[in-house]
Design a protein around this motif. Structure first.
Motif, PDB file in Angstrom:
ATOM      1  N   ARG A 279      -8.622 -28.697 -16.981  1.00 15.52           N
ATOM      2  CA  ARG A 279      -9.742 -28.676 -16.103  1.00 15.52           C
ATOM      3  C   ARG A 279     -10.250 -27.357 -16.023  1.00 15.52           C
ATOM      4  N   GLY A 301     -13.137 -37.074 -13.765  1.00 17.93           N
ATOM      5  CA  GLY A 301     -11.849 -36.730 -13.371  1.00 17.93           C
ATOM      6  C   GLY A 301     -11.496 -35.305 -13.505  1.00 17.93           C
ATOM      7  N   GLU A 303     -12.152 -33.061 -11.146  1.00 18.49           N
ATOM      8  CA  GLU A 303     -11.611 -32.701  -9.867  1.00 18.49           C
ATOM      9  C   GLU A 303     -10.297 -33.213  -9.787  1.00 18.49           C
ATOM     10  N   ALA A 305      -7.053 -35.008  -8.464  1.00 17.23           N
ATOM     11  CA  ALA A 305      -6.572 -35.956  -7.760  1.00 17.23           C
ATOM     12  C   ALA A 305      -5.465 -35.253  -6.543  1.00 17.23           C
ATOM     13  N   GLU A 306      -6.316 -34.873  -5.549  1.00 16.59           N
ATOM     14  CA  GLU A 306      -5.207 -34.270  -4.531  1.00 16.59           C
ATOM     15  C   GLU A 306      -5.780 -34.201  -3.285  1.00 16.59           C
ATOM     16  N   ASP A 357      -0.376 -35.568  -4.649  1.00 17.88           N
ATOM     17  CA  ASP A 357      -0.948 -35.582  -5.889  1.00 17.88           C
ATOM     18  C   ASP A 357      -0.126 -36.237  -6.954  1.00 17.88           C
ATOM     19  N   SER A 369      -4.214 -40.676  -9.172  1.00 11.97           N
ATOM     20  CA  SER A 369      -5.590 -40.366 -10.049  1.00 11.97           C
ATOM     21  C   SER A 369      -6.194 -41.788 -10.267  1.00 11.97           C
ATOM     22  N   GLN A 403     -10.481 -37.794  -4.697  1.00 14.09           N
ATOM     23  CA  GLN A 403     -11.087 -36.542  -5.207  1.00 14.09           C
ATOM     24  C   GLN A 403     -12.173 -35.997  -4.638  1.00 14.09           C
TER      25      GLN A 403
END
Length: 418
Positions: A279, A301, A303, A305-306, A357, A369, A403
């Protein structure tokens, strides 16, 4: 070696006994064993299904009443399947032909066993293994340094080179300490011994390409490129090789191409650290394209997944709670039951900020995610178990985007499970 041959003789006699024993017991024992095996299978099936029900109840997918009813049905089915099977006891004589077969097998088993050992066995290797076991601990019970552990592993592989797992451990250790040329040689040994149809083969090929790249002072060469192409021909989604192509494209200022390679790798990156690096590289390439005034491709995707959640007790809630009582904080699909990420705290930890996450996934297949929105909950379990029970305290936020969460969400525990 006398112990070796004595053991061989005893095992051979035992093998002959196993060959002759079924003939002596004849059909009656065979039928009895068949019935017992059927019972064992029924019991195993019962245990597996009961474990599945308990798992469903533990994650809150199954209420206690439903669990009890389904468990009762399983127990009734088990009683019907086990215990009612007839045990027919039939006797049968051993014919002359069977006796002849038994005698021939008794002669052939040791002959075949010694023949196979002569062709495939290795008494010297066994002797070497026994001698190693008899040697004293070279480190005298202390924890060895990294250099000592590597030296010991090198000695073991020199004595027993047909060990792909050992070569892989040595190769990754070499890479970790910057001995890239040695890493290249060790990865090559892994590929020599690992079957080409092994699921790990393509991944090791990618790591071999990476070792070649670093051994070449982090520069692409024809040898590295050839190895990368061979790896992607076997697995077009191999993450390490795609990462190398992205690095090469970025260094050559082919930023859009680098984004393409890294975005493809990001879709398969299971490791959180690797995904984070990909990323970061994609964002850097996007910035370079924007500075050049060129179109910037969007990457799904990108960003992470958090979800950041600040969990606290509501006003006047939980005054009688013990400090060590369990608090579960989890995210699950909206309307679903199986958590995609979960953290376990204690009441004494509150208020607390947690990050949900993919590293907190319950299973590799069910990750945060994998969905766009979730329901985030925190529950104080009076029993200490994951399944919700009457009297538990909880709070919920729904729906929550997986996200693009810029800030910290506030989750207040202020409700009671009825």
């Amino acid at each position: 070696m006398a112990g070796l041959w004595t053991g061989i003789a005893l095992l051979t006699a035992l093998a002959v006994a196993f060959v002759l024993l079924p003939l002596l017991r004849a059909r009656r024992l065979a039928q009895q064993e068949l019935a017992e095996e059927r019972d064992r299978q029924n019991i195993d099936i019962f245990r597996e299904r009961l474990a599945e029900l308990e798992q469903e109840r533990s994650v809150g997918n199954l209420a206690d009443g439903d669990f009890a009813e389904l468990k009762l049905e399983l127990e009734r089915g088990l009683l019907e399947d086990v215990g009612d099977q007839p045990r027919r006891s039939q006797t049968a004589s051993v014919s002359g032909g069977q006796w002849l077969t038994g005698v021939l097998l008794a002669l052939l088993v040791p002959a075949i066993a010694f023949g196979l050992y002569w062709q495939l066995g290795s008494a010297p290797k066994l002797q070497l293994a026994l001698e190693r076991q008899a040697q004293p601990d070279p480190f005298d019970g202390r924890t060895p340094t990294l250099e000592e552990a590597v030296g010991r592993l090198e000695q073991e592989l020199e004595a027993n080179p047909e060990n792909p797992e050992g070569w892989y451990l040595l190769a990754t250790t070499y890479m970790g300490v910057g001995r890239y040329s040695d890493g290249v040689a060790a990865f090559a040994r892994v590929l020599e011994q690992l079957p080409k149809d092994a699921p790990q083969y393509a991944g090791v090929m990618g790591q071999y390409a990476q070792a070649l790249y670093f051994a070449n002072e982090a520069r692409m060469s024809e040898r590295v490129r050839s190895q990368v192409e061979a790896t992607l021909a076997l697995d077009p989604w191999e993450v390490t090789s795609l990462g190398l192509l992205g690095i090469d494209a970025f260094e050559s200022q082919r930023y859009a191409e680098a984004i393409g390679h890294w975005a493809k790798a990001l879709q398969q990156a299971d490791d959180a650290a690797a995904a984070g690096s990909l990323r970061a590289g994609i964002r850097r390439a996007q910035q370079e394209l924007a500075a050049l005034g060129q179109p910037v491709p969007e990457v799904p995707g990108l960003e992470a997944a958090e979800i950041r959640v600040a969990v606290r007790l509501g006003e006047g809630v939980g005054q009688d709670l013990a400090p060590d009582q369990t608090v579960f904080v989890f995210a699950r699909p909206v309307g679903g039951r199986m958590p995609l990420a979960a953290v376990r705290l204690q009441v004494s930890d509150l208020p607390s900020e947690v990050v949900l996450d993919d590293s907190l996934a319950m299973t590799p297949e069910a990750r945060l995610s994998s969905v766009d929105e979730v329901e985030v909950s925190a529950r104080i379990s009076l029993s200490g178990t994951p399944a919700a029970q009457s009297g538990d305290l909880y709070g919920t936020l729904s729906p929550v985007a997986v996200q693009g969460q810029a800030g910290v969400l506030e989750l207040v525990i202020d409700q009671v499970v009825e």
